[in-house]
Design an enzyme around this catalytic site. Structure first.
Site, PDB file in Angstrom:
ATOM      1  N   HIS A 249      34.667 -12.014  -6.013  1.00 32.19           N
ATOM      2  CA  HIS A 249      35.774 -12.552  -6.807  1.00 32.19           C
ATOM      3  C   HIS A 249      35.641 -12.197  -8.298  1.00 32.19           C
ATOM      4  O   HIS A 249      36.485 -11.527  -8.882  1.00 32.19           O
ATOM      5  CB  HIS A 249      35.808 -14.086  -6.716  1.00 32.19           C
ATOM      6  CG  HIS A 249      35.869 -14.653  -5.348  1.00 32.19           C
ATOM      7  ND1 HIS A 249      37.002 -14.644  -4.586  1.00 32.19           N
ATOM      8  CD2 HIS A 249      34.934 -15.291  -4.595  1.00 32.19           C
ATOM      9  CE1 HIS A 249      36.781 -15.254  -3.434  1.00 32.19           C
ATOM     10  NE2 HIS A 249      35.527 -15.652  -3.415  1.00 32.19           N
TER      11      HIS A 249
HETATM   12  C1  BDR Z   1      35.849 -18.734  -7.242  1.00 34.09           C
HETATM   13  O1  BDR Z   1      35.166 -19.934  -6.955  1.00 34.09           O
HETATM   14  C2  BDR Z   1      33.783 -19.754  -7.009  1.00 34.09           C
HETATM   15  O2  BDR Z   1      33.203 -20.212  -5.837  1.00 34.09           O
HETATM   16  C3  BDR Z   1      33.538 -18.285  -7.254  1.00 34.09           C
HETATM   17  O3  BDR Z   1      32.458 -18.110  -8.154  1.00 34.09           O
HETATM   18  C4  BDR Z   1      34.830 -17.788  -7.839  1.00 34.09           C
HETATM   19  O4  BDR Z   1      34.847 -17.919  -9.240  1.00 34.09           O
HETATM   20  C5  BDR Z   1      36.509 -18.220  -5.980  1.00 34.09           C
HETATM   21  O5  BDR Z   1      37.414 -19.171  -5.498  1.00 34.09           O
END
Ligand code: BDR
Ligand code: CA
Length: 319
Positions: A249
């Site tokens: 992500h």
């Molecule tokens: C986001 O939430 C966190 O778990 C990850 O680091 C990312 O920023 C994804 O939904």
């Protein structure tokens, strides 16, 4: 080998809740000093509580051998709600997977919110980009405390939200927005130029086995740690979505700064649900432009995944 899509150097502040994918994003930024000057890393509570995120940010800087980076601790709870964390995804430490030493480098004394305000105020208008990779608490608190910074920030490039992919922490909400929806609302209503890397794109940035092998084949402490982090982190998405591997992500934010041509999206209106119990934290993204509301964000929908992974892997060789 240099990336094909070099852009002008940008000064950024990374606001983060590491998190394995946050860690890879930080490494990508620190590996790219020609294009990115990291003015500071501001920790926020999110994936794990602040006492761990402020430590994890420094662990990652030390892994990259960039011990001169300034790391600041920010808000330990969302603006109006109790903290929700994601140990079920990231493990107890937030950085489960590799064994990494406790950091020796100091935490800065200044509060992250004051660092953000001071940095934006003390630099020429339009020269500071904020890169939030976690809940938007620090950023929104800075905007509330010093509304004058809204005029001066160059851009906010954030990971959060979803339209087609809807939600990962609830059926309708993405984690970063869900944890602090009031903060997200302040950011989306700030009139600052915003680029959003939602789940719609990050779920296409998957670490397949071949891509993970490429990290491991770097044969360096960084390559090994990234491979072990994504090994750990992938089980959640594999079990939940049946996907090929871990979605990276947060590195999408830094890759967008480095190579915007790898990404495509639409200028649309995005509002955040802050009231409904059922859909709290949903990003109501007007992808089809049916609301008549004016665009307030560039909402990314797609990326060149092979280009993204070759950029990332090549950059990690530099650390
Ligand atoms: C986001 O939430 C966190 O778990 C990850 O680091 C990312 O920023 C994804 O939904
Ligand atoms: Ca994150």
């Amino acid at each position: 080998m240099k990336s094909k899509f070099i852009v002008q150097q940008r000064k950024i502040i990374i606001d983060t809740d590491p998190g394995q994918d946050d860690a890879v994003a930080i490494l990508l930024a620190l590996a790219s000093p020609e294009e990115i000057e990291v003015l500071g890393i501001t920790a926020v509570a999110g994936n794990v509580p602040l006492n761990l995120t402020k430590k994890n940010a420094r662990i990652v800087c030390e892994l990259a051998k960039k011990t001169d980076i300034k790391v600041f601790a920010g808000c330990d709870t969302p603006m109006k709600r109790p903290l929700v964390t994601a140990e079920h995804v990231h493990g107890k430490t937030g950085l489960d997977g590799p064994t990494l030493p406790d950091p020796q480098m100091p935490l800065q004394k200044q509060h992250a919110v004051d660092f953000i305000i001071e940095t934006v105020r003390n630099n020429e208008a339009g020269t500071i980009t904020l890169c939030p990779l976690g809940p938007l608490t620090n950023i929104a608190t800075a905007i509330e405390k010093a509304p004058d910074i809204k005029e001066k920030v160059q851009e906010i490039v954030l990971m959060g939200g979803a339209y087609f992919e809807v939600g990962n922490i609830t059926p309708t909400a993405e984690f970063n927005i869900y944890v602090d929806p009031e903060a997200a609302e302040i950011v989306f209503q700030s009139n600052i130029k915003i680029t959003v890397l939602p789940l719609d794109v990050t779920h296409k940035a998957l670490v397949t086995k071949a891509r993970n092998d490429a990290f491991r084949a770097l044969n360096s402490p960084v390559g090994k740690a990234v491979a072990e982090m994504t090994d750990f982190f992938e089980r959640f998405d594999k079990e939940k979505y049946g996907s090929d591997g871990a979605p990276l992500h947060d590195p999408c934010v830094i890759a967008y700064i480095l190579s915007p041509d790898l990404f495509s999206g639409r200028h649309i209106n995005v509002e955040v649900e802050t009231q409904s119990e059922l859909t709290l934290g949903m990003t109501v993204a007007d992808w089809w432009k049916v609301s008549g509301r004016p665009p307030n964000a560039y909402f990314i929908g797609d990326l060149d995944a092979d280009g993204f992974f070759s950029l990332l892997t090549e950059r990690l060789t530099r650390l």
